[in-house]
Design a protein around this motif. Structure first.
Motif, short mmCIF file in Angstrom:
data_model
loop_
_atom_site.label_atom_id
_atom_site.label_comp_id
_atom_site.label_asym_id
_atom_site.label_seq_id
_atom_site.Cartn_x
_atom_site.Cartn_y
_atom_site.Cartn_z
N GLU A 24 -0.03 4.65 9.39
CA GLU A 24 -0.74 4.76 8.12
C GLU A 24 0.12 4.17 7.01
O GLU A 24 1.34 4.35 6.98
CB GLU A 24 -1.01 6.25 7.84
N LYS A 25 -0.54 3.47 6.06
CA LYS A 25 0.20 2.85 4.96
C LYS A 25 0.52 3.89 3.88
O LYS A 25 -0.38 4.60 3.42
CB LYS A 25 -0.62 1.71 4.34
N ALA A 68 -0.45 9.14 -1.03
CA ALA A 68 0.54 8.38 -0.27
C ALA A 68 1.89 8.39 -0.99
O ALA A 68 2.94 8.60 -0.36
CB ALA A 68 0.05 6.94 -0.06
N TYR A 69 1.88 8.18 -2.31
CA TYR A 69 3.13 8.20 -3.08
C TYR A 69 3.77 9.59 -3.00
O TYR A 69 4.98 9.74 -2.82
CB TYR A 69 2.89 7.81 -4.55
N GLN A 70 2.92 10.62 -3.14
CA GLN A 70 3.39 12.01 -3.08
C GLN A 70 4.02 12.31 -1.71
O GLN A 70 5.04 12.98 -1.61
CB GLN A 70 2.18 12.93 -3.33
N ARG A 105 -5.28 -3.05 -1.86
CA ARG A 105 -6.40 -3.30 -0.95
C ARG A 105 -7.51 -2.27 -1.07
O ARG A 105 -8.38 -2.19 -0.20
CB ARG A 105 -5.88 -3.32 0.49
N ASP A 106 -7.47 -1.44 -2.12
CA ASP A 106 -8.51 -0.42 -2.35
C ASP A 106 -8.73 0.46 -1.12
O ASP A 106 -9.88 0.69 -0.70
CB ASP A 106 -9.84 -1.08 -2.76
N LEU A 107 -7.64 0.99 -0.58
CA LEU A 107 -7.77 1.82 0.63
C LEU A 107 -8.01 3.29 0.31
O LEU A 107 -8.29 4.08 1.21
CB LEU A 107 -6.50 1.68 1.49
#
Ligand code: TMP
Length: 236
Positions: free
Chosen positions: A208-209, A225-227, A217-219
């Motif tokens: 997972e990115k 994700a940053y957290q 990429r508007d995912l």
């Protein structure tokens, strides 16, 4: 330490002078851009996360002998750094094919590279940060041979240290971008940031990115994700 006048405002950070001529204060913003500013948005909490992740990684690198501009974290968003003259190069280090490398060379994203790839881009927004090679760098006097040797050696060392450390936290270091600066005496030190804005981080199990590609990429799930990167690296 007192902020005096604003020296510069970039896409993701502001830089202030202080009452000490050799020290600056960097202030991280929640603003996000991609594709050389064409795409704009906000990632809530990004400034604080990038500040804290960058400082955490810079401290780790310092401990292992990589000189950096880091001095002291002031608060969630602000950090004291040494004043440097930025070498006008973006150094990209790649372990796994992704992004522009995949596009340019037709390598599917996720292809393991047999050897680490190092790329240099001329830091110039108007030109869209074009890729340059060693001879362009000397021709344009962007750095000396001695400086470029140091930058190359440090970049590969940073890749080793970060790759191993991130993997312990179940993050695969796909690629990342570094910037270096010169202290008043000419010493080359790592500058700028190391964060989900400037690295590709993939979950080492699910792939997972966990980085800015979610915004580019508007995912969806950008803030989460940053957290998650903050949680894995700083335990919160
Ligand atoms: P790229 O695949 O788009 O060339 O990006 C390579 C790495 O560099 C990726 O981790 C994202 C980072 N990067 C930046 O930090 N700033 C930039 O302006 C670009 C284009 C890439």
């Amino acid at each position: 330490m007192k902020k005096t006048n604003q020296l510069y405002e970039g896409k993701a950070k502001k830089v202030f002078e202080t009452d000490q001529p050799d020290l600056l204060i960097v202030s991280y913003k929640d603003d996000a851009t991609a594709f050389n500013g064409l795409k704009k948005g906000t990632i809530l909490g990004k400034g604080a996360i990038n500040n804290r992740v960058t400082n955490h990684l810079m401290k780790l690198l310092e401990k292992q002998g990589v000189p950096t501009h880091f001095v002291e974290e002031l608060n969630d968003r602000e950090t004291v750094v040494r004043r440097v003259q930025i070498v006008p190069l973006e150094v990209i280090v790649r372990n796994i094919a992704a992004g522009s490398l995949s596009k340019r060379l037709g390598l599917p994203e996720g292809t393991k590279l047999k050897k680490t790839v190092l790329e240099f881009c001329y830091k110039n927004d108007e030109l869209g940060d074009p890729m340059v090679n060693e001879s362009h760098i000397y021709a344009m006097d962007l750095a000396t041979k001695e400086e470029l040797d140091t930058i190359t050696r440090l970049s590969l060392k940073i890749n080793e240290i970060l790759g191993e450390y991130l993997m312990e936290n179940h993050i695969e270091l796909i690629d990342f971008k570094l910037e270096f600066g010169r202290l008043a005496d000419g010493t080359i030190v790592l500058a700028d940031e190391i964060s989900p804005d400037t690295c590709r981080f993939w979950d080492s199990v699910t792939q997972e990115k966990l980085d800015k590609d979610r915004f580019r990429r508007d995912l969806g799930g950008v803030e989460d994700a940053y957290q998650e990167v903050l949680r894995r690296l700083l335990g919160e």
